[in-house]
Design an enzyme around this catalytic site. Sequence first.
Site, short mmCIF file in Angstrom:
data_model
loop_
_atom_site.label_atom_id
_atom_site.label_comp_id
_atom_site.label_asym_id
_atom_site.label_seq_id
_atom_site.Cartn_x
_atom_site.Cartn_y
_atom_site.Cartn_z
N LYS A 260 0.93 -1.17 0.03
CA LYS A 260 0.06 0.15 0.18
C LYS A 260 0.79 1.28 0.04
O LYS A 260 1.50 1.51 0.94
CB LYS A 260 -1.04 -0.10 1.11
N ASP A 265 -2.53 10.28 3.28
CA ASP A 265 -3.97 9.86 3.35
C ASP A 265 -4.75 11.06 4.35
O ASP A 265 -4.49 10.83 5.42
CB ASP A 265 -3.90 8.63 4.07
N LYS A 272 -9.93 13.19 8.00
CA LYS A 272 -9.44 13.03 9.08
C LYS A 272 -9.42 14.16 9.88
O LYS A 272 -9.05 15.31 9.40
CB LYS A 272 -7.93 12.47 8.87
N ASP A 283 1.89 6.73 5.41
CA ASP A 283 0.70 5.77 4.95
C ASP A 283 1.13 5.08 3.50
O ASP A 283 0.40 4.26 3.30
CB ASP A 283 -0.70 6.42 4.58
N ASP A 342 -12.30 7.49 3.95
CA ASP A 342 -10.79 7.21 4.40
C ASP A 342 -10.55 5.79 4.75
O ASP A 342 -9.28 5.26 5.29
CB ASP A 342 -11.04 7.77 5.83
N GLU A 344 -9.15 3.77 2.59
CA GLU A 344 -8.83 3.76 1.11
C GLU A 344 -7.85 2.76 0.84
O GLU A 344 -7.75 2.33 -0.72
CB GLU A 344 -8.40 5.17 0.89
N ARG A 346 -7.60 -0.41 1.34
CA ARG A 346 -8.25 -1.71 0.83
C ARG A 346 -8.48 -1.54 -0.65
O ARG A 346 -8.59 -2.52 -1.33
CB ARG A 346 -9.39 -2.03 1.92
N1 BES Z 1 -4.14 4.88 7.03
C1 BES Z 1 -5.26 4.53 7.70
C2 BES Z 1 -4.85 3.66 8.83
C3 BES Z 1 -4.03 4.37 9.90
C4 BES Z 1 -4.51 4.88 11.12
C5 BES Z 1 -2.55 3.90 9.85
C6 BES Z 1 -3.13 5.32 11.87
C7 BES Z 1 -1.49 4.46 10.57
C8 BES Z 1 -2.00 4.86 11.88
C9 BES Z 1 -6.40 4.10 6.85
O1 BES Z 1 -6.41 4.39 5.73
C10 BES Z 1 -7.66 4.66 7.64
O2 BES Z 1 -7.68 5.52 7.57
N2 BES Z 1 -8.48 3.40 8.16
C11 BES Z 1 -9.64 3.85 8.84
C12 BES Z 1 -10.81 2.92 8.38
C13 BES Z 1 -12.01 3.38 8.81
C14 BES Z 1 -12.55 4.34 8.14
C15 BES Z 1 -12.90 2.22 8.34
C16 BES Z 1 -9.40 3.69 10.27
O3 BES Z 1 -8.51 3.09 10.84
O4 BES Z 1 -10.11 4.76 10.84
ZN ZN Z 2 -4.61 4.88 4.76
MN MN Z 3 -7.56 6.43 5.52
#
Ligand code: BES
Ligand code: ZN
Ligand code: MN
Length: 495
Positions: A260, A265, A272, A283, A342, A344, A346
């Site tokens: 990834k 992000d 966010k 990310d 967010d 994204e 996946r």
């Molecule tokens: N890149 C983030 C996950 C992340 C969070 C990585 C903190 C490193 C530190 C990912 O893209 C994300 O935002 N995931 C969301 C998913 C949710 C919206 C279902 C999350 O984990 O909040």
């Molecule tokens: Zn992300």
């Molecule tokens: Mn995200």
Amino acid sequence: MKVSFVKDQLPPAGTIVVMVSPDGGMSDAAREVNDKSGGLLTRALEVNGKRLKAGSFIDLFLPANLDYSRVLAMALSADSKTTVLALEEAGGQLAVKLRSLKVKEAGVASARGLPLEFEPDFVAAKLATGALLRTYEFKKYRTAADDDEDKCEAPSLQFAVGNPDTAEFDRVRTQSEAVFRGRDLVSEPANVLYPESFADACEELTRFGLEVEIFDRAKLQELGMRALLGVNQGSVREPRVAVMRWNGGGDAAPVALVGKGVCFDSGGLSLKPAAGMQDMKWDMGGAAAVFGAMQAVAARKAEANVVGILGLVENMPSGSAQRPGDVVKAMSGKTIEILNTDAEGRLVLADILWYTQERFKPQIMINLATLTGAIITALGSEHAGLFSNDDTLAERLIETGGVTGDRLWRMPLGKDYDKHIKSDIADIKNVGRGRAAGSIAAAVFLQQFVNDRPWAHLDIAGTTWSSRDLPLCGKGATGFGVRLLDELVARYYEA
Ligand code: BES
Ligand code: ZN
Ligand code: MN
């Protein structure tokens, strides 16, 4: 930090490091120092109660009857209970100790003479690896004028070994450099490292003998990678996919490594919060790990076929950005309802996993991704989450991670969780059931784009970046995954 390996030779003056065992046993070199100095080390050990904690030091400053200004005796345990990782961590402690003493150069004597479970040269290689890894710094953006506190340069270590001309010692350097490259990429800010500049870095890997292809937007449209393209839709940057190939293994099916690479992000329209958003420059830690691993296997000319595929995008909000509620058709043909922009990572992986599997028919496929905040809730930064449809692959990864220090904890997949991503209007949706099983929902989403091929997903959101110093890494980018993948290939997938 610089390290070098010389045949059986210590510098005649300055600082040297000798090994003792925690119960006060002496290596040959320690014994020699002790004899010449009239038993100084014996006395120092007595003062310390004859037992030393592994990784602690006795500092003999200006020892009588010796030309050395300093002899540092390091307590090293290298018995049958000692792991390879512990040796590397001891090397890390040594480097930190020398830096705090502001020692610029030191000779490190062989551990020969101690009760060792390992060859003395192997011990030297692991100490050197740990010292290198621990003292890495990302100082590119510190101008000289602003650099007072770092005046003391990283020390250079000269290891006395039996035979300096072995592949073992080459690998110390090539593998550490690959880790550093991975850490550099993770550390770079998103105004410098974006999909195109990341792809440029991939192209530079051709100097290691890798074949590199870069796909631009037109090519990605032609391939039908609509899920990946949708993520980049709000960004002024151009998306890229990088395909890197190391062909060292004849006509064996390749090992596929998928990363990834979300270079920033912001969350997109599902924006966010401002606090902490700067962390989302890293990310792309999964892509950086794959990049580093590709460099590592190529640099040591591994007898294996390995392909690395990176999905490089930026997730931004704008008038052209993907909206919550949008439905996209992935390259595989599956339709995805996007309920949170967010989630994204996946979406990016959906298309590149599918592409990798269809084009390369790999014997195994491993993806690495900073995929979910929920994996940090579950495992902290001590383990990355491991999800796999194949027990053998899972066990190999866990075992190898225990050796390299990239620790993994297996998490479940399964039909019950598949239900979490059922959509009302499309085949699947890109979020699960709120706070319940967030990392697993992401994993079963990815699994939709993998057929029955052995596959593993490593959720490295908690391990790519460290807010504190670690045994093999100062705070910041860890390089998690680089050594794990290089070592996994070396152990199980080479001719
Ligand atoms: N890149 C983030 C996950 C992340 C969070 C990585 C903190 C490193 C530190 C990912 O893209 C994300 O935002 N995931 C969301 C998913 C949710 C919206 C279902 C999350 O984990 O909040
Ligand atoms: Zn992300
Ligand atoms: Mn995200």
